[in-house]
Design a protein around this motif. Structure first.
Motif, mmCIF file in Angstrom:
data_model
loop_
_atom_site.group_PDB
_atom_site.id
_atom_site.type_symbol
_atom_site.label_atom_id
_atom_site.label_comp_id
_atom_site.label_asym_id
_atom_site.label_seq_id
_atom_site.Cartn_x
_atom_site.Cartn_y
_atom_site.Cartn_z
ATOM 1 N N GLN A 154 31.630 37.592 32.880
ATOM 2 C CA GLN A 154 32.226 36.270 33.094
ATOM 3 C C GLN A 154 31.981 34.638 33.962
ATOM 4 O O GLN A 154 30.720 34.786 34.107
ATOM 5 C CB GLN A 154 33.460 36.309 33.685
ATOM 6 N N ASN A 156 31.344 30.958 33.963
ATOM 7 C CA ASN A 156 32.231 29.630 34.410
ATOM 8 C C ASN A 156 31.897 28.260 34.474
ATOM 9 O O ASN A 156 30.544 28.617 34.217
ATOM 10 C CB ASN A 156 32.431 29.901 36.166
ATOM 11 N N LEU A 195 39.690 42.028 33.845
ATOM 12 C CA LEU A 195 40.298 40.537 34.760
ATOM 13 C C LEU A 195 42.067 41.119 34.720
ATOM 14 O O LEU A 195 42.566 41.150 33.945
ATOM 15 C CB LEU A 195 40.167 39.702 33.508
#
Length: 340
Positions: A154, A156, A195
């Protein structure tokens, strides 16, 4: 004409006085200075480390000679490559960062598993065949040693300015909790690698990485430099402070602030007691029979677990070197003090 000259002269004097006051105010700094009657005997160092501390992370410290200190206060007879940094450990492995790679060093055989990565890892944890990683780019990932590939990733928002105490990822029974450099907790299902939840600890833009993450029972506590949260199955409680460090026990939480306060809360973050040491600048915290915190002017403060009483002892010198708090010891530069 004379009045005008006098007026200009007085104006210059006034401006000069104001300037002096501003400069003296900016240059002044207050320090912790307890009454001499309150200070007890000097605490002596209990021993020497093999070398000075060069860098500190949440779960360890790297020494200038390439050795490292673990959270259990162990200093293995291992020399890391120049530029490497110790990050974490499991029962079997030491986890070390070197440039854009991780090295898993087996504690008994000293064999190494090298994981080549695309960015610099700043924190990592290992559970079985899964390695949870936080990168300096604020990307997080889960690497599977069996398949030799990234099974979760992921990206960010980049957070280049962050506190060096980056909390390590946390493995629970069915989930992985990975803290980010911009104040969030990413919760991932360990089985499906999906997630599950995104928990915002604090939304500040700078110096907002998660500096503390720990779980006891069904309670998880996390913190950024500005906010601490306590997560239970039913609710998330918050407490705002300028946080230096945290100690978390099953039924209570101790918060050490940058203003020299020690704050005691229950596990729901309801404040129970607070004590202040004026102008104190805290360094390492620890606990044994009492709660212990070092103050940078050269003091060791001990408190009972209800913050009703405190004892101040003098250290041999001011705390100007990097410090690291391990089980039963506080390391200061190349020395250590035992915490009973």
């Amino acid at each position: 004409m004379q009045n005008k000259t006098l007026h200009s002269y007085l104006k210059l004097i006034f401006i000069g006085i104001v300037g002096i006051l501003i400069l003296s105010g900016c240059g002044s700094k207050y320090y912790f200075k307890p009454d001499k009657k309150e200070v007890q005997e000097t605490v002596l160092y209990d021993g020497l480390a093999p070398a000075w501390i060069s860098s500190v992370v949440r779960n360890g410290a790297t020494l200038m000679n390439g050795q490292f200190i673990t959270k259990n206060a162990e200093i293995p007879d291992i020399r890391l490559n120049r530029g490497s940094q110790y990050l974490n450990e499991t029962e079997e492995y030491y986890i070390v960062q070197y440039k854009k790679s991780l090295a898993l060093i087996h504690k008994e055989t000293r064999d190494e598993i090298i994981i080549e990565l695309e960015s610099i890892p700043v924190s990592a944890s290992l559970d079985g065949n899964l390695v949870a990683i936080i990168f300096d780019t604020n990307t997080i990932a889960v690497y599977d040693l069996k398949s030799d590939r990234v099974v979760y990733r992921q990206d960010n928002v980049p957070a280049p300015a962050n506190n060096t105490l980056v909390a390590a990822p946390y493995f629970l029974t069915d989930i992985i909790v990975i803290p980010t450099l911009d104040g969030k907790l990413i919760v991932i299902d360990k089985n499906t690698m999906q997630l599950v939840r995104n928990i915002v600890v604090n939304g500040d833009r700078y110096f907002n990485n998660v500096i503390f993450l720990e779980a006891i029972g069904n309670r998880m506590v996390a913190a950024t430099p500005k906010r601490i949260i306590s997560v239970s199955p039913n609710v998330i409680n918050t407490f705002d402070a300028n946080i230096k460090d945290i100690l978390f026990f099953e039924d209570r939480i101790f918060i050490f602030s940058n203003e020299g306060e020690v704050i005691l809360t229950d596990r729901d973050l309801n404040e129970m007691q607070r004590t202040k040491f004026p102008f104190a600048h805290f360094s390492a915290t620890n606990h044994g029979r009492e709660i212990v915190v070092l103050e940078t002017q050269g003091y060791m403060i001990s408190l009972d677990d209800s913050l009703q009483t405190s004892t101040i002892r003098r250290l041999p010198r001011a705390v100007t070197e990097p410090t690291f708090s391990a089980y039963g010891k506080i390391f200061i530069g190349n020395k250590f003090i035992n915490i009973q």
